[in-house]
Design a protein around this motif. Structure first.
Motif: not given
Length: 785
Positions: A522-525, A564-571, A577-581
């Motif tokens: 689970l990445w904060l991209a 903290l502004d995360v453009s995509d939370v990726r799985w 990875g799939t973006s959760l938004g």
């Protein structure tokens, strides 16, 4: 005549300052058989410039002098030969060393100025024959001492002051030889059994000098001072038992220069830092070694001249055994060990380029350092009651520019004030740099990661559990681009310690919340993270000793706000990875703290409540005793309500506000990239903590508290499948055990908003309140076999 010739070499000895002529009657009393005693007086020495050149580049010490602190004071030196040894006894008068400027040729900037008050002493026993017994010389039962040291580093008229510095170096079975190696001849010191006993009384700053030449600065008669110049960063004591060797030879990375080959060991030693509480390692050991050595070269590039320190390989191994944090009566942490291995790998190299002059907006003096690092296959381990855990496979690399300056706040005006490149919403109170020692961070780009945890042995199976550290914002993996500044002042919240102001700007970065050995997780991209600290402090406290108040390393955040502004939370993959938004988290805090102390959970009831083993079992729980070692962490976050108001049809953009935004279904630009702010949003707006005091609704001291006890301990694990399914694994496997408790008295949320891309923001819920929570959890991460 022979007596006169015997004295000539001593005229050039660094131990002597000046010699008075002796008449024939005095010389007739000199006997080589009985040794020589000298008493010297003089005004010392001075030089307009002392320079060192290397491959066409040079560094110069300007206006250098070394003089007695008291005119006419005397130093004594005696030489004798006994039992085949040359014995030298030296007791110097207190001296003052002054270096008015340190410059590099071709630069208008400088490293600053130095001044030191000190007293030197020596008792040496030397004999011919080094480690081979043939060439070189041996040193035995000898001592070098440096006492009563007060050291000043001056940058643009402001001083960093080292007080109460002293050390005694005891040399036994030590040898000095000239040896041959792959890099040519070098001087090698075999340390034998050497002991270094030293202390640092304090480190302080003086930011109010009116004497730029420094001529009136003495420890006993100071000139105009900053009112807080006596406040200190704390005291340090060392008692080190040293061994191994240290070699110095000519030839840097290329051409001329110096090469230092360390192979120094430390064993059964003591380290102590003291504030109101202590940070003490009662059994300190380690190794500092390099096969290729550390090189020093003077070089030049398009940015000017610099001194380059490089090392193709370097190993730093250290164990802090019997570690006590906080109160001296605290249980011990156990032992904390680090094994750091730096290794060049292609373009990833290890070097430091030191340049004169600090931050461009901080005057012409100071220090700048271009740096590059590459650390591979390293680890950090914790041993708790004989059980060990490794943060294994630690690696990091990067590069950037760091500046060091002494600065003053422009809001206070005065000499030494410089305009700032950093602004922000509090620009009215921050018109320039803060008072203190300023560390500037410029385009520091890098990454770090570790494979995971290993429990029991260093080659045990990898396992999870690092996710439990995210609460302290320690991510399992992080790719970052960092700018900002950290400014430190001596003196903590109480007594010694440090106060600080800081601004950090992390842009276009990635951080993992959880990740496996293949990089999936689970990445904060696309992370952008701005953090601001005002009037924070760092102390080692002793605590009250009552209950869980054990003191420890206490970090106070002061007034803190961040975005903290995360453009995509990726799985899955960090990039594809799939973006959760998109997620945005704003925080505004005042009075938040983090405290780290030694001693873990001890004995506790798992799965039920009970203060004894019998009571725990009766309630259906399991009694576990995790020993008297470990680590305890206390987090307190005090979230402050923003009183600027709640706009009716839009989302507040106030910088100092507590807010969570989740955005999905964003529109895309011409390049297929999501446009932030164009999608649907769910907003938890203006949340805050409170004490729930009806008579004082604005009271907000308790905050949100998280207590974590970290141990390495055995636990019960059941077999999941197969013939033995449901049975306990034997013996109980070791794991990373975390006992946690979360508490708050009251959390308020002004409103819950829904935002439509075209319809705007509406309030779905208003005035949300939660009170009196006490949540307890116990987790133990063990390998999956």
């Amino acid at each position: 005549m022979r007596k006169t010739l015997l004295l000539l070499p001593l005229l050039f000895s660094p131990l002597s300052q000046a010699m008075q002529a002796l008449d024939d009657e005095s010389l007739s009393g000199v006997s080589g058989r009985d040794g020589i005693s000298m008493e010297t007086t003089g005004s010392g020495w001075s030089a307009s410039s002392i320079s060192y050149s290397d491959d066409g580049q040079s560094i110069a010490l300007k206006e250098v002098s070394d003089r007695p602190q008291i005119a006419g004071s005397k130093s004594t030196t005696s030489l004798d030969v006994s039992n085949g040894q040359l014995r030298i006894e030296h007791a110097a008068a207190p001296q003052v060393l002054n270096i008015n400027n340190v410059e590099m040729a071709g630069s208008s900037k400088s490293f600053g100025a130095f001044k030191a008050f000190y007293t030197l002493g020596a008792s040496l026993k030397l004999k011919g024959g080094g480690a081979s017994g043939v060439t070189g010389f041996a040193v035995d039962d000898s001592r070098l001492s440096l006492r009563d040291v007060t050291f000043y580093y001056r940058d643009n008229g402001l001083d960093l002051i080292v007080n109460g510095l002293s050390f005694d170096l005891y040399l036994n079975n030590a040898y000095v030889d000239i040896v041959n190696g792959g890099s040519g001849q070098r001087v090698q010191l075999n340390l034998g059994s050497t002991r270094l006993v030293g202390q640092l009384g304090g480190l302080s700053l003086d930011l109010a000098h009116s004497d730029p030449a420094g001529v009136s600065v003495t420890p006993s008669t100071p000139d105009t001072r900053d009112p807080n110049y006596l406040r200190s960063l704390g005291q340090i004591k060392l008692d080190l038992n040293l061994g191994g060797s240290l070699s110095i030879g000519g030839g840097g990375t290329s051409g001329s220069g110096l090469r230092i080959l360390p192979n120094v060991t430390i064993a059964n030693s003591l380290f102590e830092y003291k504030d109101e509480g202590v940070l003490r390692a009662e059994n300190f050991a380690g190794v500092l070694s390099s096969t290729s050595g550390l090189t020093l070269d003077l070089e030049q590039d398009g940015a000017g001249s610099y001194a380059k320190v490089a090392f193709a390989d370097l190993r730093l191994n250290a164990t802090l055994g019997g570690l006590v944090i906080g109160n001296t009566a605290n249980q011990k942490l156990g032992s904390l060990a680090i094994d750091l291995n730096f290794q060049d790998d292609g373009a990833r190299q290890n070097w430091l380029k030191l340049r004169p002059g600090g931050d461009p907006s901080s005057g012409l003096k100071g220090i700048s350092a271009d740096l590059s690092w590459n650390m591979v296959n390293s680890s950090v381990s914790l041993t708790d009651n004989g059980n060990s855990m490794w943060f294994s496979g630690l690696r990091t690399n990067g590069s950037g520019l760091i500046t060091v300056d002494l600065t003053k706040n422009c809001a206070a005006a005065g000499a030494g004030c410089h305009p700032s490149i950093w602004g922000g919403s509090d620009a009215g109170n921050y018109a320039g740099h803060f008072d203190g020692l300023r560390l500037g961070l410029n385009n520091v780009k890098g990454s770090y990661s570790f494979d995971g945890l290993r429990v029991g042995t260093a080659n045990a199976p990898l396992q999870g559990g690092t996710e439990l550290l995210v609460l302290m914002e320690i991510f399992p993996a992080f790719d970052f681009n960092l700018n900002g500044q950290l400014t430190i002042q001596p003196g903590g919240n109480a007594g010694s310690g440090a106060r600080y102001n800081a601004d950090f700007f992390i842009t276009d970065s990635r951080a993992a919340i959880t990740v496996d050995e293949t990089g999936k997780g689970l990445w904060l991209a696309g992370m952008n993270y701005d953090m601001h600290f005002r009037n924070g402090s760092l102390d080692v406290t002793s605590g009250s000793g009552v209950g869980s108040d054990k003191g420890g390393v206490e970090l106070r955040k002061g007034t803190y706000w961040s975005k903290l502004d995360v453009s995509d939370v990726r799985w899955g993959d960090r990039a594809t990875g799939t973006s959760l938004g998109r997620v945005v988290l704003r925080r505004y805090e005042s009075g938040s703290t983090l405290t780290l102390s030694s001693g873990g959970a001890g004995a506790l009831c798992v799965g039920a409540a009970g203060t004894t083993g019998a009571a725990c079992a009766a309630n259906g729980g399991r009694w576990e005793d995790r020993g008297n070692e470990g680590v305890s962490v206390k987090l307190k976050n005090v979230f402050v309500r923003d009183s600027s108001g709640n706009p009716a049809t839009s989302v507040s953009t106030n910088e100092k506000r507590n807010q969570v935004i989740w955005e999905t279904n964003r529109q895309k630009d011409a390049n297929g990239k999501d446009i932030n702010g164009s999608g649907s949003q769910l907003v938890i707006d203006n949340f805050s903590t409170a004490d729930g005091d009806v008579s004082n609704p604005s009271k907000n001291d308790y905050g949100l508290q998280v207590d974590l006890n970290l141990d390495v301990a055995p636990t019960k694990v059941k077999v999941k499948s197969g013939a033995n399914a449901g049975q306990n694994v034997t013996p109980d496997p070791l794991g990373f055990a975390v006992n946690g408790q979360i508490r708050f008295k009251e959390i308020n949320v002004d409103r819950l908003q829904n935002v439509h891309p075209t319809g705007g923001a509406t309030t779905a819920m208003y005035g949300i309140k939660a009170q009196n929570a006490d949540i307890r959890a116990n987790l133990t991460a063990t390998p999956i076999n």
